[in-house]
Each structure stands twice: as structure tokens, then as C-alpha cells.
Design a protein around this motif. Structure first.
Motif: not given
Length: 549
Positions: A39, A43, A128, A143, A147, A201, A256
Motif C-alpha cells: 500500500i 496507494g 497510484s 484508501l 488497506q 484485494r 501501480w
């Protein structure tokens, strides 16, 4: 009855077979890095400002530098300049190049402000998920959700896949996690929108951490007693090597999607482990599959070039075991010693995650060069591993583990009282705390496997380690919310949590010099003195050695 450790003493505790398998599983450990900390690059949030129609043309007509353009057209630094814009028609020809806003208002601050309806301009040459899906300002929480989805996946996967691995075998579960992880990683790289990217993810989180821990369990069960702690530590050092490699790959591939694809595709090669890595003979014996276990043991002996003595070529389950044991979550809390182990290990996994991630966030490692910051922070983890190797066999597991937690807690507490102008001392204390909690993190992973019997070992490690995922979800709130109250308050919390963890570790039994426990009874009797244990092992080996002469 000979144990697996007894047999390994004759056919090789860390010979060619174990070294080959260890190398292959270390590659798996390094490949887990992009999922756990990717990340940072996937990110990455660069400096940004509202896209205002006409500003670029006005800047080109006036010959402004970037600094002049920002000074004239952006409301100010920080969140205001990143998320708000002047409600001005920049295409009107009456605007001056020297001070374009002077004719509209005597004071620029009096001009009306509005949201960024035309999108944003990002000061980066790469991309990203933040820049592609505009995860800033009002949508910055997306974001965090990205995660959090990984950590939720870690948590759920640790529970479910841990049970499957103990029920149906390490190898089958490992191969399934590899396949799902690699497939979902590629699909994430080509996701058309944020929703699909989030789903894939989450799937990666469900299987990736469980696969990493299963690899750890496998190599721990393949090697002999004398090498168990070394391979456990170096397996985690392989993760640190992955951090360094990830920094280089991210620097070379600043976009990314290409980065995600590059770090994911090698995972398909791990499917070849079907032919390279056998099932754990310890697990097979715990399931009363003695014929299969003996076949693998003979394969290990052949690979190592060692003969298998005839007296060790027949295995029988312990008489008290009777029938095949099926792991259950209740087994982790059913008996007094295992219940105590489970509660203390869960707290220490939680503590390690909170302090490890929290210290990084509080220091604010992200600076002018994200790649160098990431690289340097990874280097701190190597001395921690070396200190463990130097002390763990001389002192044992328990005291270095307890001291490392206490050092981390004490360093956090000391940082609270160090003045801001003594920057070098604050950095030193922070690095000392990072090194201490890194040692604690590696120690909990090592000792966790040594405190459970074989048939629930994988389940015990994965369930306890799931608490570090809970810590990973909570840490951002602990850091950023408590900082709003008092900047040093998170460090006080970290200090208390770390010191308590160090004290609880002292309640666990020492596992130095002990064979891996095979049954619940062996775990319940681990409090017996090391002398008695060593004598018991000695007598058993002597009985086995007599027929060989």
C-alpha cells in the motif's frame, strides 16, 4: 516409539533436502511483502490540487513557474489548497499576469471557495490507485478501506485456512492459497474500477498471510531441533529482503498496475512446489497416516544421502492417542496450559502489530523520497534478527522476547520526555523502539509454533496471529485520533502495551532445547524442569541406539 526428531538425527536435521526446501519457502516469504506493505507504493498520495479550467493556459501565457502558478491560483497549502478551489473563471482575458486575483477581490481570502468539481492535478510522473481513482479529500476514506480490506482478509483467512491446513494437510492448503493469491493479484492489476479492485484485494488478504504462515510451519516441521530457531528467524529475514526488493521494483515501475502485475506473476511459479515440497511427516503421523509419513521420511533420507536404520522404519501412533485427532478451536482453550499460551500469544501478536506499525506512522517516515525512506526503514530489521540469533540459544526464548518488548515500551516512554530540539536523540529512541518490537515480532512467530502440539499447531499459530490483523486495523485510529488530543499520547499507549506484553511473556514456559510437542499432554507438562526433560530424551535415544550396535 521414535519421534520425528529422533529420526531426523539419523537422516539429517538440515541437509540437502531441508536446505532446498528452506530456500524455496524463503522465496514464498519474500513474495508476501507486496501484499503486506505494498500500500505504501500502490496507494501513494502525491501533492495535488484542484484542476481548474483555464489555469494551465493562463500559466503558459504568463510564463509562470510552477511555484508562481500555485501561489496565484491555489487557496493555500495543506488540505485547503488540495481540496478547495477559487470560484473564478480563469478563461477571462482581463486577468493580470502579475496578480490575477487582485482585480476580483482586495483580499484573496475573501474570494468564494468551492470543491474540486473538475478533478485534481497530481504532482507525480507515475500513478497510484489514489491518482487513478481520485481517492483524496472527501473520498480519502476509500484508501483506508482498501488497506482495511486486506487486514480483514488476513483475519478471516487465518481462522478458516488454519483449520483446513490442520484438517486436510499443509501442502494442499499451501498450493490452494498460492493459486488464489496469484489469480486475484492479476485480476486486481486489470480491475476496471475501484469496487473490483477492492474485492480482489480482499481475496488476496484471505489467502496470502495464511500461505506465508503455512510455509513457516512447514519448514519448522521439516528440520531438526537444533536448526528450528535459525530457519524460523531467517524465514522472517527473507520477508525483510522482500522489503528491499520491493523498494527497487517500485522505483523502476512507478505505475501501480505494472507494479502490481510484476510482483504478482512470480507467484504462479510457486505452483511448481507440488513436485518440490512434500507433505509434513509430522502432520501425517498426527493423522495416523504412518505409511505416507514413512514414505516421505525415506525420500528425505535418500535426498540427504543418509541410510534409514531398520529399527526406525516402522511408526506407530501413541497408544493414548488411539484414533485420528481432528483439530478444533476449543482445543486452544480446553486445557489450562494451552489456554494460558493462547491468551498470552494473542495479546503479544496484537502488541507487536500495534507498536510495529504505530511507530512507523508516528515517526512519519514518508518524506521527500518515499523509496529511500522505505529502504532505510527496512534495514533496521536486520540487526534485530542478528541479535535474536546471537542470544536465543545462549539465553533462551523467553528472556530476549520479554526484554525486547520492554525495550520497545521503554523507548516509547522515553521519547515522550525528550525535547523536540534533541532531534537526534528522539530518532535514536525511535530506532531502538523499532528494533525492539521487530525482535518481539520475530520471536512471537518463532515461539508460537513451539507451544502447541502437532495436530493443532497450524491452527494455533494462525488463530493467535490473527490478532495482529486486529491491531493493524486499529493502529491508524490509535495514532491519528490520539495525536489530535496530545501529540505524544500514542507513545504513552504504546509504552504501556509493550511493557505489559513483556511481563506476560515471563509467564510462558521456556522452549529452548525442547522437541516440538506432539500431544496435549506434552504441552501440559512443559513446566517440568529442563533437566528432567533432557534426561527423558536421553534415555529414549539410548534405547533406540542399542539395537543399531
Amino acid at each position: 516409539m521414535p519421534t520425528v526428531d529422533d529420526i531426523l538425527e539419523h537422516i539429517g536435521e538440515f541437509n540437502f533436502f531441508q536446505k532446498q526446501t528452506f530456500f524455496l519457502l524463503c522465496l514464498l516469504s519474500a513474495a508476501f511483502t507486496p501484499i503486506y506493505v505494498g500500500i505504501v507504493f500502490l496507494g501513494f498520495t502525491p501533492d495535488h490540487r484542484c484542476r481548474s479550467p483555464g489555469v494551465a493556459e493562463l500559466s503558459r501565457r504568463c510564463g509562470w513557474s510552477l511555484a508562481e502558478e500555485l501561489n496565484y491560483t491555489v487557496p493555500g497549502p495543506g488540505p485547503e489548497g488540495q481540496c478547495l478551489r477559487y470560484k473564478v473563471d480563469w478563461n477571462q482575458s482581463a486577468l493580470s499576469c502579475l496578480d490575477p486575483l487582485a482585480g476580483l477581490a482586495a483580499n484573496g481570502s475573501a474570494l468564494p471557495l468551492g470543491p474540486c468539481v473538475q478533478g485534481w492535478v497530481y504532482d507525480t510522473s507515475g500513478s497510484s490507485i489514489v491518482t487513478e481513482f481520485n481517492l483524496v479529500c472527501a473520498d480519502s476514506w476509500m484508501l483506508d478501506l482498501f488497506q482495511s480490506a486486506v487486514n480483514v482478509g488476513f483475519f478471516i483467512g487465518s481462522m478458516s485456512i488454519g483449520y483446513i491446513a490442520d484438517r486436510f494437510g499443509r501442502k494442499l492448503c499451501l498450493l490452494i492459497t498460492i493459486l488464489i493469491n496469484a489469480s486475484s493479484g492479476v485480476l486486481m492489476a486489470i480491475s476496471p474500477n475501484y469496487t473490483w479492485m477492492l474485492i480482489f484485494r480482499l481475496i488476496q488478504g484471505l489467502v496470502s498471510k495464511a500461505g506465508w504462515l503455512i510455509g513457516y510451519i512447514l519448514i519448522t516441521e521439516f528440520v531438526g531441533l537444533r536448526y528450528r530457531r535459525t530457519v524460523g528467524i531467517v524465514y522472517q529475514v527473507a520477508f525483510t529482503v522482500g522489503l528491499l526488493v520491493l523498494a527497487g521494483v517500485a522505483y523502476a515501475l512507478p505505475h501501480w498496475r505494472w507494479l502490481q502485475l510484476t510482483v504478482t506473476l512470480p507467484n504462479f511459479c510457486f505452483l511448481l512446489y507440488y513436485w518440490c515440497v512434500p507433505e509434513s511427516p509430522r502432520w501425517l503421523i498426527s493423522q495416523n497416516k504412518n505409511a505416507k509419513a514413512m514414505k516421505i521420511i525415506k525420500h528425505i533420507a535418500k535426498k540427504n544421502g543418509k541410510p534409514l536404520p531398520g529399527s526406525l522404519q516402522s511408526l506407530r501412533p501413541d497408544e493414548e492417542v488411539g484414533e485420528k485427532l481432528n483439530p478444533s478451536f476449543l482445543d486452544l482453550v480446553r486445557t489450562p496450559q494451552i489456554r494460558k499460551h493462547t491468551l498470552i500469544l494473542m495479546y503479544n501478536w496484537f502488541t507487536s502489530s500495534v507498536l510495529y506499525q504505530g511507530l512507523i506512522m508516528h515517526m512519519g517516515l514518508a518524506g521527500s523520497n518515499i523509496y529511500l525512506d522505505f529502504f532505510y526503514s527496512a534495514l533496521v530489521e536486520f540487526p534485530a534478527a542478528f541479535l535474536i540469533i546471537l542470544t536465543i540459544d545462549r539465553i533462551g526464548r523467553r528472556y530476549p522476547w520479554a526484554i525486547s518488548n520492554m525495550v520497545a515500551g521503554a523507548a516509547c516512554l522515553a521519547s515522550v520526555f525528550i525535547p523536540e530540539d534533541l532531534h537526534w536523540l528522539r530518532v535514536t529512541a525511535a530506532c531502538l523502539g523499532r528494533m525492539g518490537i521487530t525482535m518481539a515480532y520475530e520471536m512471537v512467530c518463532l515461539v508460537n509454533a513451539e507451544l502447541y502440539p502437532t495436530f493443532i499447531r497450524n491452527l494455533g499459530v494462525l488463530v493467535c496471529s490473527s490478532m495482529c490483523d486486529v491491531g493493524g486495523i486499529l493502529t491508524p485510529f490509535l495514532v491519528y485520533r490520539l495525536t489530535d488530543i496530545w501529540h505524544e499520547l500514542p507513545l504513552v499507549v504504546f509504552a504501556v502495551v509493550g511493557l505489559i506484553a513483556g511481563g506476560l511473556v515471563l509467564l510462558l514456559p521456556e522452549t529452548k532445547g525442547r522437541t516440538l510437542p506432539e500431544t496435549i499432554e506434552e504441552v501440559e507438562n512443559m513446566k517440568r524442569s529442563g533437566t528432567n526433560k533432557e534426561k527423558m530424551i536421553y534415555i529414549e535415544v539410548k534405547k533406540l541406539d542399542t539395537p543399531l550396535n
